[in-house]
Design a protein around this motif. Sequence first.
Motif, PDB file in Angstrom:
ATOM      1  N   LEU A 157       0.828  -1.212   0.000  1.00  0.00           N
ATOM      2  CA  LEU A 157       0.000   0.000   0.000  1.00  0.00           C
ATOM      3  C   LEU A 157       0.861   1.260   0.000  1.00  0.00           C
ATOM      4  N   SER A 158       1.947   1.265   0.755  1.00  0.00           N
ATOM      5  CA  SER A 158       2.805   2.447   0.791  1.00  0.00           C
ATOM      6  C   SER A 158       3.501   2.675  -0.548  1.00  0.00           C
ATOM      7  N   VAL A 159       3.910   1.606  -1.210  1.00  0.00           N
ATOM      8  CA  VAL A 159       4.510   1.758  -2.542  1.00  0.00           C
ATOM      9  C   VAL A 159       3.466   2.278  -3.523  1.00  0.00           C
ATOM     10  N   TRP A 160       2.237   1.751  -3.435  1.00  0.00           N
ATOM     11  CA  TRP A 160       1.161   2.218  -4.315  1.00  0.00           C
ATOM     12  C   TRP A 160       0.865   3.699  -4.072  1.00  0.00           C
ATOM     13  N   VAL A 161       0.880   4.118  -2.802  1.00  0.00           N
ATOM     14  CA  VAL A 161       0.648   5.532  -2.477  1.00  0.00           C
ATOM     15  C   VAL A 161       1.735   6.398  -3.091  1.00  0.00           C
ATOM     16  N   TYR A 162       2.989   5.954  -3.009  1.00  0.00           N
ATOM     17  CA  TYR A 162       4.073   6.755  -3.586  1.00  0.00           C
ATOM     18  C   TYR A 162       3.964   6.823  -5.109  1.00  0.00           C
ATOM     19  N   ILE A 163       3.655   5.706  -5.742  1.00  0.00           N
ATOM     20  CA  ILE A 163       3.533   5.697  -7.204  1.00  0.00           C
ATOM     21  C   ILE A 163       2.356   6.569  -7.647  1.00  0.00           C
ATOM     22  N   THR A 164       1.259   6.519  -6.918  1.00  0.00           N
ATOM     23  CA  THR A 164       0.066   7.272  -7.293  1.00  0.00           C
ATOM     24  C   THR A 164       0.255   8.777  -7.115  1.00  0.00           C
ATOM     25  N   TRP A 165       0.713   9.200  -5.943  1.00  0.00           N
ATOM     26  CA  TRP A 165       0.798  10.633  -5.659  1.00  0.00           C
ATOM     27  C   TRP A 165       2.202  11.210  -5.804  1.00  0.00           C
ATOM     28  N   ASN A 166       3.210  10.366  -5.865  1.00  0.00           N
ATOM     29  CA  ASN A 166       4.593  10.799  -6.024  1.00  0.00           C
ATOM     30  C   ASN A 166       4.979  11.846  -4.975  1.00  0.00           C
ATOM     31  N   ASN A 167       4.618  11.546  -3.732  1.00  0.00           N
ATOM     32  CA  ASN A 167       4.875  12.449  -2.620  1.00  0.00           C
ATOM     33  C   ASN A 167       5.506  11.649  -1.480  1.00  0.00           C
TER      34      ASN A 167
END
Length: 96
Positions: free
Chosen positions: A49-59
């Motif tokens: 989930l954390s990797v997906w969050v970074y890929i999605t929002w790039n933050n």
Amino acid sequence: MWDIEFFLAVGKVISLVLCMVFIEGVVASRPNPNSKWTGMILPIAMVVLSVWVYITWNNWIYFILVFGPALLCWFIYFICRRSIKNGTALSLREEE
């Protein structure tokens, strides 16, 4: 000035993280050999989930806010498994 909604949101996040870590500790500390793999589900899901969050929002801030509890779950998992291995884990069953 600070808004009451901000404090309520921070309280919700802290409560959810504490509940998640508590559940991880309960699942990972079962002495059943199959619980070793069951206890890995939540930490792996949180890392994904954390990797997906970074890929999605790039933050990086969002990534750290999700990855921090994932690291905490991994830490709890390894501490519980080590206590089972050493024989220092507490059992929920009381022997008479």
